[in-house]
Motif scaffolding. Sequence first.
Motif, PDB file in Angstrom:
ATOM      1  N   LYS A 171      -1.030  35.977   3.109  1.00  0.00           N
ATOM      2  CA  LYS A 171      -1.104  36.783   1.884  1.00  0.00           C
ATOM      3  C   LYS A 171      -0.642  35.972   0.673  1.00  0.00           C
ATOM      4  CE  LYS A 171      -0.284  41.129   4.356  1.00  0.00           C
ATOM      5  NZ  LYS A 171       0.688  42.224   4.605  1.00  0.00           N
ATOM      6  N   ILE A 172       0.414  35.175   0.867  1.00  0.00           N
ATOM      7  CA  ILE A 172       0.915  34.335  -0.217  1.00  0.00           C
ATOM      8  C   ILE A 172      -0.141  33.312  -0.631  1.00  0.00           C
ATOM      9  CG2 ILE A 172       2.575  32.503  -0.755  1.00  0.00           C
ATOM     10  CD1 ILE A 172       4.628  34.087   0.921  1.00  0.00           C
ATOM     11  N   ALA A 173      -0.791  32.702   0.370  1.00  0.00           N
ATOM     12  CA  ALA A 173      -1.825  31.711   0.081  1.00  0.00           C
ATOM     13  C   ALA A 173      -2.990  32.336  -0.674  1.00  0.00           C
ATOM     14  CB  ALA A 173      -2.307  31.075   1.380  1.00  0.00           C
ATOM     15  N   GLU A 174      -3.341  33.558  -0.303  1.00  0.00           N
ATOM     16  CA  GLU A 174      -4.469  34.244  -0.960  1.00  0.00           C
ATOM     17  C   GLU A 174      -4.126  34.644  -2.395  1.00  0.00           C
ATOM     18  OE1 GLU A 174      -5.279  37.476   1.630  1.00  0.00           O
ATOM     19  OE2 GLU A 174      -6.441  36.271   3.077  1.00  0.00           O
ATOM     20  N   SER A 175      -2.885  35.091  -2.609  1.00  0.00           N
ATOM     21  CA  SER A 175      -2.486  35.545  -3.944  1.00  0.00           C
ATOM     22  C   SER A 175      -2.127  34.393  -4.869  1.00  0.00           C
ATOM     23  CB  SER A 175      -1.297  36.501  -3.841  1.00  0.00           C
ATOM     24  OG  SER A 175      -0.129  35.803  -3.404  1.00  0.00           O
ATOM     25  N   GLY A 176      -1.680  33.276  -4.275  1.00  0.00           N
ATOM     26  CA  GLY A 176      -1.305  32.122  -5.079  1.00  0.00           C
ATOM     27  C   GLY A 176       0.057  32.226  -5.717  1.00  0.00           C
ATOM     28  N   GLU A 177       0.889  33.182  -5.267  1.00  0.00           N
ATOM     29  CA  GLU A 177       2.223  33.303  -5.846  1.00  0.00           C
ATOM     30  C   GLU A 177       3.222  33.819  -4.810  1.00  0.00           C
ATOM     31  OE1 GLU A 177       2.347  36.120  -9.024  1.00  0.00           O
ATOM     32  OE2 GLU A 177       1.239  37.652  -7.910  1.00  0.00           O
ATOM     33  N   VAL A 178       4.485  33.477  -5.041  1.00  0.00           N
ATOM     34  CA  VAL A 178       5.580  33.938  -4.186  1.00  0.00           C
ATOM     35  C   VAL A 178       6.467  34.841  -5.028  1.00  0.00           C
ATOM     36  CG1 VAL A 178       7.531  33.261  -2.742  1.00  0.00           C
ATOM     37  CG2 VAL A 178       5.517  31.787  -2.869  1.00  0.00           C
ATOM     38  N   THR A 179       6.476  36.123  -4.701  1.00  0.00           N
ATOM     39  CA  THR A 179       7.263  37.069  -5.499  1.00  0.00           C
ATOM     40  C   THR A 179       8.713  37.148  -5.039  1.00  0.00           C
ATOM     41  OG1 THR A 179       6.525  38.869  -4.064  1.00  0.00           O
ATOM     42  CG2 THR A 179       5.242  38.450  -6.058  1.00  0.00           C
ATOM     43  N   GLU A 180       8.965  36.771  -3.798  1.00  0.00           N
ATOM     44  CA  GLU A 180      10.323  36.848  -3.242  1.00  0.00           C
ATOM     45  C   GLU A 180      10.576  35.578  -2.421  1.00  0.00           C
ATOM     46  OE1 GLU A 180      13.040  40.002  -0.628  1.00  0.00           O
ATOM     47  OE2 GLU A 180      10.882  40.342  -0.891  1.00  0.00           O
ATOM     48  N   PRO A 181      11.076  34.519  -3.052  1.00  0.00           N
ATOM     49  CA  PRO A 181      11.162  33.221  -2.374  1.00  0.00           C
ATOM     50  C   PRO A 181      12.262  33.118  -1.324  1.00  0.00           C
ATOM     51  CG  PRO A 181      12.068  33.067  -4.580  1.00  0.00           C
ATOM     52  CD  PRO A 181      11.461  34.438  -4.469  1.00  0.00           C
ATOM     53  N   TYR A 182      13.239  34.028  -1.338  1.00  0.00           N
ATOM     54  CA  TYR A 182      14.356  33.969  -0.373  1.00  0.00           C
ATOM     55  C   TYR A 182      14.424  35.305   0.345  1.00  0.00           C
ATOM     56  CZ  TYR A 182      18.979  32.538   1.385  1.00  0.00           C
ATOM     57  OH  TYR A 182      20.037  32.176   2.175  1.00  0.00           O
ATOM     58  N   ARG A 183      14.134  35.295   1.641  1.00  0.00           N
ATOM     59  CA  ARG A 183      13.971  36.534   2.389  1.00  0.00           C
ATOM     60  C   ARG A 183      14.771  36.505   3.690  1.00  0.00           C
ATOM     61  NH1 ARG A 183       7.345  37.367   1.955  1.00  0.00           N
ATOM     62  NH2 ARG A 183       7.167  36.808  -0.274  1.00  0.00           N
ATOM     63  N   TYR A 184      14.844  37.682   4.310  1.00  0.00           N
ATOM     64  CA  TYR A 184      15.518  37.823   5.601  1.00  0.00           C
ATOM     65  C   TYR A 184      14.541  38.383   6.619  1.00  0.00           C
ATOM     66  CZ  TYR A 184      19.783  37.114   2.948  1.00  0.00           C
ATOM     67  OH  TYR A 184      20.752  36.581   2.133  1.00  0.00           O
ATOM     68  N   MET A 185      14.548  37.798   7.822  1.00  0.00           N
ATOM     69  CA  MET A 185      13.667  38.273   8.885  1.00  0.00           C
ATOM     70  C   MET A 185      14.498  38.992   9.955  1.00  0.00           C
ATOM     71  SD  MET A 185      11.259  36.117  11.548  1.00  0.00           S
ATOM     72  CE  MET A 185      12.528  36.004  12.838  1.00  0.00           C
ATOM     73  N   GLY A 186      14.122  40.219  10.249  1.00  0.00           N
ATOM     74  CA  GLY A 186      14.723  40.935  11.368  1.00  0.00           C
ATOM     75  C   GLY A 186      16.086  41.538  11.096  1.00  0.00           C
ATOM     76  N   VAL A 187      16.434  41.780   9.832  1.00  0.00           N
ATOM     77  CA  VAL A 187      17.713  42.391   9.511  1.00  0.00           C
ATOM     78  C   VAL A 187      17.496  43.838   9.086  1.00  0.00           C
ATOM     79  CG1 VAL A 187      17.709  41.711   7.056  1.00  0.00           C
ATOM     80  CG2 VAL A 187      19.888  42.070   8.222  1.00  0.00           C
ATOM     81  N   ARG A 188      18.444  44.707   9.423  1.00  0.00           N
ATOM     82  CA  ARG A 188      18.374  46.092   8.958  1.00  0.00           C
ATOM     83  C   ARG A 188      18.964  46.166   7.555  1.00  0.00           C
ATOM     84  NH1 ARG A 188      20.567  46.327  13.984  1.00  0.00           N
ATOM     85  NH2 ARG A 188      22.633  46.809  13.143  1.00  0.00           N
ATOM     86  N   GLU A 189      18.138  46.464   6.583  1.00  0.00           N
ATOM     87  CA  GLU A 189      18.595  46.500   5.184  1.00  0.00           C
ATOM     88  C   GLU A 189      19.300  47.829   4.887  1.00  0.00           C
ATOM     89  OE1 GLU A 189      18.617  44.055   3.310  1.00  0.00           O
ATOM     90  OE2 GLU A 189      17.003  42.673   3.889  1.00  0.00           O
TER      91      GLU A 189
END
Length: 393
Positions: free
Chosen positions: A375-393
């Motif tokens: 999706k990032i490659a298709e859109s050409g932009e990164v809206t959230e460059p620092y993320r967490y995988m698998g955490v309960r927010e």
Amino acid sequence: MSRRDRLSGNEAVAEALRQINPDVMAAFPITPSTEIPQYFSKLVADGLVDSEFIPVESEHSAMSAVIGAEAAGARSVTATSSAGMALMWEELYLAASNRLPCVLTLVNRALSGPININCDHSDSMGARDSGWIQIYAENNQEVYDNLVMAYRIGEHKDVRLPVMICQDGFITSHAVENINLLEDKDVKVFVGEYEPENYLLNPECPMALGPYSVTNYYFEAKRAQAEAMKHAKNVILEIADKYAKISGRQYGLFEEYKMDDAEEAVVIIGSAAGTTKDAADELRAQGKKVGLIKIRVFRPFPAEEIAEALKNVKAVALMDRTESFNNCCGPLGAEVSAALYRAKADCLTVNYVYGLGGRDVKVEDMKNIYNELEKIAESGEVTEPYRYMGVRE
């Protein structure tokens, strides 16, 4: 020649050490590395190695003993995890700055608090700038192979630096896998005898080790250390080529997996690389052009080589199994981003924190990462460059 066995990562370390037969091991137990000195002390007691085993009262003392032994001219080793290595902190810098090629077998575990005994990379990444060579393993086979190569790397005349061999706590340290072991005689010949140029017990050349360094000398000493780390990159590749000739297993600074035509890629360290390979295989079967770079050597960091490997990628996920608390990037994220910037690469990057405290990493998780990259490659932009995988927010 080789023989096949079923060993845990900790058993693989003990088996490699049996074959290497170091002069000294000093260690203090801490989960999940406790089994390493436990297994090795039994080898000593049973007379299967000539090593001196030194039980100590703390990890600080363990590294102190290793430093003293190595300075005296003895090939030395210790093992630890997490808070144990944190207690060694001062001594890590002393080993590196005094150019002592000892080996630390680190079983990666989260640093407290809250207290946790499972895997992440907060311990080793915290020591990434201590001057130690850092080599990481994906599986038990790599744990064994990395350790067999460690002394040849650290003791090389152009390097003379300590080496940290890292594996993921419980995930590899306690899980049993089939691995191929070299014959004892082949390891003995490959590793060779330790012949230090200068050492404290050499009566022909009295010397001091670790004297006070005034302003006139300290800077130059650090510059020499940095130059040794730079040399280590080629030495690691040189030793890997020699090791491939006796083992049939070829290692580089990192592994490229399905990267030839990859448009989305993941850069990752340690056991989760295996999970990511499975995810890549599934997506490749669906026609997705995805790939993986698994970092093996984090210090010295192969910046130029990684940038070259990623030059045709549209979007890349940089996976950190530790938190830097800077709201910007993790250690791996920072290193790869800097490498891409210097290379004037135009691929889009997103940095993920994952797997802290042993949190599971599943194939579906990594497939989701690849889908987000698409999706990032298709859109050409990164809206959230620092993320967490698998955490309960």
